[in-house]
Design a protein around this motif. Structure first.
Motif, PDB file in Angstrom:
ATOM      1  N   VAL A   1      -1.037   4.606  -1.347  1.00 54.60           N
ATOM      2  CA  VAL A   1      -2.377   4.653  -0.747  1.00 54.60           C
ATOM      3  C   VAL A   1      -2.402   5.623   0.443  1.00 54.60           C
ATOM      4  N   TYR A   5      -4.531  -5.664  -1.080  1.00 50.99           N
ATOM      5  CA  TYR A   5      -3.115  -5.354  -1.340  1.00 50.99           C
ATOM      6  C   TYR A   5      -2.185  -6.486  -0.884  1.00 50.99           C
ATOM      7  N   TRP A   7      -8.797  -4.186   3.047  1.00 48.39           N
ATOM      8  CA  TRP A   7      -7.648  -3.477   2.478  1.00 48.39           C
ATOM      9  C   TRP A   7      -6.444  -4.418   2.352  1.00 48.39           C
ATOM     10  N   MET A  35       0.841  -1.212   0.000  1.00 48.64           N
ATOM     11  CA  MET A  35       0.000   0.000   0.000  1.00 48.64           C
ATOM     12  C   MET A  35       0.871   1.255   0.000  1.00 48.64           C
TER      13      MET A  35
END
Ligand SMILES: NC(=O)c1ccc[n+]([C@@H]2O[C@H](COP(=O)([O-])OP(=O)(O)OC[C@H]3O[C@@H](n4cnc5c(N)ncnc54)[C@H](O)[C@@H]3O)[C@@H](O)[C@H]2O)c1
Length: 455
Positions: A187, A366, A362, A182
């Motif tokens: 991100v 990822y 999440w 991430m």
């Protein structure tokens, strides 16, 4: 779950394909030539609890031969020999008749790589000797205890060209690698702040009955067994963060330490020390001789590191009080943050404003390519699978004699937290500067390419 031989075959085939696709990193002065070995001949120095775990994982692989083992404890040697016999590998040569017998092992020309899993005070000495003997060297955490030892590792690597990898397994934890993914995909935006540490109730490890590692009891030193034999003394004699790398290793990789960024300074503070004493009194009684011991190490040690890129990292060492385990990670940037405690993520513009998301979705989205590929195979390796990945990176790098992902500069910078936190605590939290172990190379060094499915 695949059986053992299909697991071996899978690792072998994947590694061969992967090696052809990978750009070889050239991070260090390394003057020894890269080569490609089909079978890596490995020696283990220290086959206590951790060394035996490494042994079990290495025996799962078809590309590793355990050439030699060394331990001063004959009981540990016998345990290792029994495991090797079961695996059908040939009997290795054995060393350990005294503390320095490992040097005779290092004289063996046929050994390519060495893994050191001994008590902390042996790490640098053994790693230095291994590099001088031309061996590809893996060292358990932390790598060094003093600033001089940190420099010794760097200088020996640079003068010999032998590589050293710090075997920090937490860098390979599934959630850590997903968060790293991430970070690399922006991100969280520009990184600003981190938290991490080693927060693990180790009272039953530092104190035991001298018969089994996790047995009840309040003995240590000569009367203890496994880590209580040597680890506890560090709490008696040092007021410092003596075990920083499980926390700081993953964060250092996320913020490119030694590769475009650098730890610049640290301030540290320690609380009073009551945890180990209370445990001894509770379990051994007020009259137990160890109830008189004065432990120097504060129960909670908090350090704040500043980086040259303007981030701060709060590192906590908290091992002497009752508490559930947590490495306390927080990774925060201009767009959002991850907090491991609470298992939550917030990303501006995606999450509902001012509301946390649960991190599962999440982290799944990822999930790191390495975990996607090897996750099922890794799961039995220990510590939830991360032990497979750290050894995989070591073996694959050593087979090619190329710089490892976690190298000697990482080992030095991360381990330097111990002596620098000690100095800061001694001086009421006065800031201490980190030396630049890369001698200016950090400005030009490129980050390791972490987001790939090889190692
Ligand atoms: N990365 C991790 O998750 C993790 C987990 C546990 C331990 N560790 C690290 O691994 C290292 C070993 O820890 P452990 O739990 O296995 O401790 P341990 O006490 O069980 O094992 C250490 C072994 O080293 C041997 N030894 C001591 N001096 C020696 C010498 N001069 N020559 C040869 N052998 C010698 C001892 O006899 C013992 O068998 C430590 O640095 C520890 O911090 C890392």
């Amino acid at each position: 779950m695949k059986n053992k031989s299909s697991r071996r075959e899978f690792i072998k085939n994947s590694a061969i394909i992967g090696a052809g696709l990978t750009m070889l990193p050239k991070f260090t002065y390394g003057i020894t030539k890269a080569y490609k070995k089909e079978t890596l001949k490995v020696a283990l120095i220290g086959v206590g609890l951790r060394g035996t775990n490494h042994l079990n994982n290495l025996l799962q692989r078809d590309d590793v031969l355990i050439q030699s083992i060394c331990d001063i404890d004959p009981i540990r040697i016998q345990i290792a020999l029994d495991i090797i016999k079961k695996s059908k590998q040939p009997k290795p040569s054995i060393y350990g008749k005294d503390d320095l017998d490992y040097r005779n092992l290092l004289d063996l020309k046929e050994i390519d790589a060495v893994i050191i899993a001994t008590p902390w005070l042996w790490h640098t000495r053994m790693a230095k000797d291994a590099m001088l003997a031309g061996k590809y060297t893996g060292v358990e955490v932390s790598a060094a205890n003093t600033m001089e030892e940190c420099w010794d590792l760097v200088n020996t690597h640079e003068s010999t060209g032998s590589h050293l990898m710090i075997l920090e397994n937490v860098n390979y934890r599934r959630d850590i690698m997903a968060v790293l993914n991430m970070v690399k995909q922006d991100v969280f935006g520009e990184l600003v702040h981190f938290r991490c540490g080693y927060q693990h109730d180790l009272r039953f490890v530092k104190l035991n009955d001298g018969k089994s590692a996790y047995g009840k009891g309040v003995e240590f030193g000569e009367n203890g067994i496994s880590e209580s034999k040597w680890r506890t003394q560090h709490s008696v004699s040092r007021n410092a963060d003596v075990y920083p790398t499980h926390g700081v290793g993953p964060i250092a990789v996320m913020c490119d330490i030694n590769r475009g960024n650098r730890f610049s300074s640290i301030t540290s503070n320690a609380t009073k020390s009551i945890g180990l004493h209370n445990y001894i009194v509770k379990n051994g009684g007020e009259d137990h001789p160890n109830a008189k011991i004065k432990f120097k190490q504060g129960d909670v040690i908090t350090s704040t590191i500043e980086t040259t890129n303007g981030e701060t990292i709060i590192v906590t060492h908290d091992c002497n009080l009752p508490r559930p385990y947590s490495l306390g990670f927080r990774v925060q940037g201009s767009k959002g943050l991850w907090e491991v405690d609470g298992n939550r993520i917030y990303v501006e513009g995606v999450s509902e404003p001012h509301r946390w998301d649960k991190s599962e979705e999440w982290l799944q989205k990822y999930d790191h390519p390495l975990w996607k590929k090897y996750g099922d195979y890794a799961v039995d390796a220990g510590h939830g699978g991360m032990d497979f990945f750290v050894l995989h990176a070591f073996v694959e790098s050593a087979k090619q004699n190329i710089a490892p992902p976690l190298d000697v500069y990482d080992a030095a910078a991360w381990s330097a937290i111990t002596p620098l936190s000690e100095l800061s605590i001694e001086n009421n939290g006065e800031p201490q500067n980190f030396p630049d172990f890369t001698r200016g190379m950090w400005i030009r060094r490129k980050p390791y390419n972490w987001i790939k499915e090889t190692y």
